[in-house]
Enzyme design. Structure first.
Site, short mmCIF file in Angstrom:
data_model
loop_
_atom_site.label_atom_id
_atom_site.label_comp_id
_atom_site.label_asym_id
_atom_site.label_seq_id
_atom_site.Cartn_x
_atom_site.Cartn_y
_atom_site.Cartn_z
N ASN A 62 34.96 38.30 47.51
CA ASN A 62 35.53 37.08 46.94
C ASN A 62 35.87 36.10 48.05
O ASN A 62 36.22 36.48 49.16
CB ASN A 62 36.73 37.39 46.04
CG ASN A 62 37.85 38.15 46.71
OD1 ASN A 62 37.62 39.11 47.44
ND2 ASN A 62 39.08 37.74 46.46
N GLU A 64 38.01 32.49 48.49
CA GLU A 64 38.94 31.53 47.90
C GLU A 64 39.00 30.25 48.75
O GLU A 64 38.51 30.22 49.87
CB GLU A 64 40.35 32.14 47.85
CG GLU A 64 40.45 33.33 46.94
CD GLU A 64 41.84 33.97 46.94
OE1 GLU A 64 42.04 34.86 46.10
OE2 GLU A 64 42.72 33.59 47.74
N CYS A 73 34.25 34.80 42.85
CA CYS A 73 34.48 36.25 42.83
C CYS A 73 33.38 36.97 43.59
O CYS A 73 32.26 36.47 43.72
CB CYS A 73 34.51 36.75 41.39
SG CYS A 73 35.82 36.07 40.37
N GLU A 75 31.67 39.63 42.67
CA GLU A 75 30.53 40.00 41.83
C GLU A 75 29.52 38.87 41.74
O GLU A 75 28.31 39.07 41.89
CB GLU A 75 31.00 40.39 40.42
CG GLU A 75 31.87 41.62 40.37
CD GLU A 75 33.37 41.34 40.52
OE1 GLU A 75 34.16 42.17 40.07
OE2 GLU A 75 33.75 40.29 41.10
N CYS A 112 36.08 40.45 36.14
CA CYS A 112 36.77 39.49 35.27
C CYS A 112 35.80 38.97 34.21
O CYS A 112 34.60 39.25 34.25
CB CYS A 112 37.32 38.35 36.11
SG CYS A 112 36.07 37.20 36.71
N CYS A 115 32.80 36.87 35.53
CA CYS A 115 31.80 37.73 36.17
C CYS A 115 31.03 38.53 35.14
O CYS A 115 29.82 38.71 35.26
CB CYS A 115 32.46 38.66 37.19
SG CYS A 115 32.98 37.78 38.68
#
Length: 160
Positions: A62, A64, A73, A75, A112, A115
Protein backbone atom coordinates in the site's frame (compact mmCIF):
# COMPACT_ATOMS: atom_id res chain seq x y z
CA UNK A 1 -40.99 -13.57 -2.62
CA UNK A 2 -38.26 -16.16 -2.51
CA UNK A 3 -35.44 -16.38 0.00
CA UNK A 4 -31.97 -17.10 -1.36
CA UNK A 5 -29.13 -18.33 0.82
CA UNK A 6 -25.55 -17.61 -0.26
CA UNK A 7 -22.70 -19.34 1.53
CA UNK A 8 -18.97 -18.84 1.50
CA UNK A 9 -16.51 -21.59 2.39
CA UNK A 10 -12.95 -20.95 3.57
CA UNK A 11 -10.06 -23.09 4.72
CA UNK A 12 -8.18 -21.86 7.79
CA UNK A 13 -4.54 -22.78 8.40
CA UNK A 14 -3.08 -22.31 11.87
CA UNK A 15 -0.09 -20.46 10.45
CA UNK A 16 2.28 -20.11 7.52
CA UNK A 17 4.08 -23.36 8.31
CA UNK A 18 0.86 -25.32 7.72
CA UNK A 19 0.69 -24.04 4.13
CA UNK A 20 2.21 -26.04 1.27
CA UNK A 21 5.84 -25.03 0.68
CA UNK A 22 5.14 -23.02 -2.50
CA UNK A 23 2.52 -20.96 -0.63
CA UNK A 24 4.85 -20.44 2.32
CA UNK A 25 7.30 -18.87 -0.15
CA UNK A 26 4.58 -16.73 -1.74
CA UNK A 27 3.40 -15.49 1.66
CA UNK A 28 6.99 -14.76 2.68
CA UNK A 29 7.29 -12.57 -0.42
CA UNK A 30 4.09 -10.78 0.61
CA UNK A 31 5.63 -10.16 4.05
CA UNK A 32 8.72 -8.70 2.38
CA UNK A 33 6.48 -6.48 0.21
CA UNK A 34 4.59 -5.35 3.34
CA UNK A 35 7.86 -4.06 4.76
CA UNK A 36 8.11 -1.72 1.75
CA UNK A 37 4.67 -0.18 2.28
CA UNK A 38 4.42 3.57 2.67
CA UNK A 39 1.77 4.16 5.33
CA UNK A 40 2.75 7.20 7.44
CA UNK A 41 -0.88 8.16 8.08
CA UNK A 42 -2.73 4.94 8.84
CA UNK A 43 0.31 3.05 10.20
CA UNK A 44 -1.32 0.02 8.52
CA UNK A 45 1.06 -1.88 6.26
CA UNK A 46 -0.11 -4.36 3.64
CA UNK A 47 1.92 -6.56 1.31
CA UNK A 48 0.78 -8.74 -1.58
CA UNK A 49 2.46 -11.35 -3.74
CA UNK A 50 0.79 -12.62 -6.92
CA UNK A 51 1.75 -15.82 -8.69
CA UNK A 52 1.08 -15.58 -12.42
CA UNK A 53 0.62 -18.47 -14.84
CA UNK A 54 3.95 -17.53 -16.49
CA UNK A 55 5.65 -18.22 -13.10
CA UNK A 56 6.34 -14.53 -12.50
CA UNK A 57 5.72 -13.24 -8.98
CA UNK A 58 4.45 -9.66 -8.76
CA UNK A 59 4.64 -7.76 -5.48
CA UNK A 60 2.63 -4.83 -4.20
CA UNK A 61 2.37 -2.74 -1.05
CA UNK A 62 0.00 0.00 0.00
CA UNK A 63 1.09 3.54 -0.83
CA UNK A 64 -0.45 6.50 0.99
CA UNK A 65 -0.16 10.24 0.56
CA UNK A 66 -1.31 13.39 2.36
CA UNK A 67 -4.49 13.40 0.30
CA UNK A 68 -5.35 10.28 2.25
CA UNK A 69 -8.11 8.71 0.12
CA UNK A 70 -6.09 8.93 -3.07
CA UNK A 71 -3.45 6.40 -2.00
CA UNK A 72 -3.57 2.86 -3.33
CA UNK A 73 -4.00 -0.48 -1.59
CA UNK A 74 -1.41 -3.23 -1.95
CA UNK A 75 -3.79 -5.56 -3.78
CA UNK A 76 -4.58 -3.03 -6.50
CA UNK A 77 -0.95 -1.94 -6.75
CA UNK A 78 0.02 -5.55 -7.50
CA UNK A 79 -2.81 -6.50 -9.85
CA UNK A 80 -2.56 -3.29 -11.87
CA UNK A 81 1.19 -3.78 -12.23
CA UNK A 82 0.61 -7.40 -13.31
CA UNK A 83 -1.99 -6.23 -15.83
CA UNK A 84 0.34 -3.56 -17.20
CA UNK A 85 3.50 -5.71 -17.38
CA UNK A 86 1.99 -9.12 -18.19
CA UNK A 87 -1.37 -8.38 -19.87
CA UNK A 88 -1.85 -11.94 -21.15
CA UNK A 89 -0.85 -13.70 -17.93
CA UNK A 90 -3.44 -15.04 -15.53
CA UNK A 91 -3.21 -14.42 -11.81
CA UNK A 92 -3.27 -17.85 -10.15
CA UNK A 93 -2.70 -17.06 -6.48
CA UNK A 94 -2.65 -14.02 -4.25
CA UNK A 95 -1.00 -13.88 -0.81
CA UNK A 96 -1.93 -10.93 1.43
CA UNK A 97 -0.54 -9.91 4.82
CA UNK A 98 -1.30 -6.85 6.94
CA UNK A 99 0.30 -5.37 10.05
CA UNK A 100 -0.23 -2.24 12.11
CA UNK A 101 2.22 -0.12 14.06
CA UNK A 102 -0.63 0.65 16.48
CA UNK A 103 -1.52 -2.93 17.49
CA UNK A 104 -0.63 -6.52 16.63
CA UNK A 105 -2.83 -7.93 13.87
CA UNK A 106 -3.42 -11.60 14.62
CA UNK A 107 -6.67 -12.01 12.71
CA UNK A 108 -6.57 -12.60 8.95
CA UNK A 109 -7.19 -9.37 7.03
CA UNK A 110 -9.11 -9.78 3.73
CA UNK A 111 -9.08 -7.25 0.88
CA UNK A 112 -11.18 -4.10 1.26
CA UNK A 113 -14.29 -3.56 -0.87
CA UNK A 114 -12.53 -1.51 -3.56
CA UNK A 115 -9.86 -4.18 -3.92
CA UNK A 116 -12.48 -6.93 -4.07
CA UNK A 117 -14.15 -5.14 -6.97
CA UNK A 118 -10.81 -4.76 -8.79
CA UNK A 119 -9.82 -8.39 -8.20
CA UNK A 120 -13.26 -9.41 -9.45
CA UNK A 121 -12.60 -7.58 -12.72
CA UNK A 122 -9.44 -9.63 -13.24
CA UNK A 123 -11.19 -12.93 -12.45
CA UNK A 124 -13.86 -12.11 -15.01
CA UNK A 125 -11.31 -10.93 -17.56
CA UNK A 126 -9.15 -14.05 -17.26
CA UNK A 127 -12.16 -16.40 -16.96
CA UNK A 128 -10.60 -18.26 -14.05
CA UNK A 129 -10.54 -17.87 -10.27
CA UNK A 130 -7.78 -16.24 -8.25
CA UNK A 131 -6.96 -18.34 -5.21
CA UNK A 132 -6.46 -16.02 -2.24
CA UNK A 133 -4.58 -16.48 1.04
CA UNK A 134 -4.72 -13.75 3.67
CA UNK A 135 -3.38 -13.22 7.16
CA UNK A 136 -2.54 -10.55 9.69
CA UNK A 137 0.98 -9.92 10.91
CA UNK A 138 1.18 -13.52 12.07
CA UNK A 139 -1.18 -16.32 13.05
CA UNK A 140 -3.93 -17.94 11.06
CA UNK A 141 -4.05 -17.89 7.26
CA UNK A 142 -7.41 -18.03 5.45
CA UNK A 143 -7.80 -19.49 1.96
CA UNK A 144 -10.58 -18.49 -0.40
CA UNK A 145 -10.73 -20.44 -3.67
CA UNK A 146 -11.91 -17.34 -5.53
CA UNK A 147 -12.79 -13.69 -5.12
CA UNK A 148 -16.39 -14.66 -5.88
CA UNK A 149 -16.33 -16.52 -2.56
CA UNK A 150 -15.62 -13.19 -0.79
CA UNK A 151 -17.89 -11.09 -3.00
CA UNK A 152 -20.66 -13.38 -4.27
CA UNK A 153 -22.91 -10.68 -5.78
CA UNK A 154 -20.48 -8.87 -8.04
CA UNK A 155 -21.03 -5.80 -10.15
CA UNK A 156 -19.52 -6.37 -13.58
CA UNK A 157 -19.60 -5.11 -17.16
CA UNK A 158 -22.73 -7.14 -17.94
CA UNK A 159 -24.71 -4.64 -15.81
CA UNK A 160 -23.48 -1.56 -17.69
Amino acid sequence: MKEVKIESVFQVYEGILELPEDLQELMQKAIEARQKAYAPYSKFYVGVALLLDNNEVVLGSNQENASYPSGLCAERTAIYYAGAQYPKAKILKMAITAASQLRTTLEPIPPCGACRQSISEYEIRQKSPIEMYFMGERGKVVRSYSLSNLLPLIFDKSQL
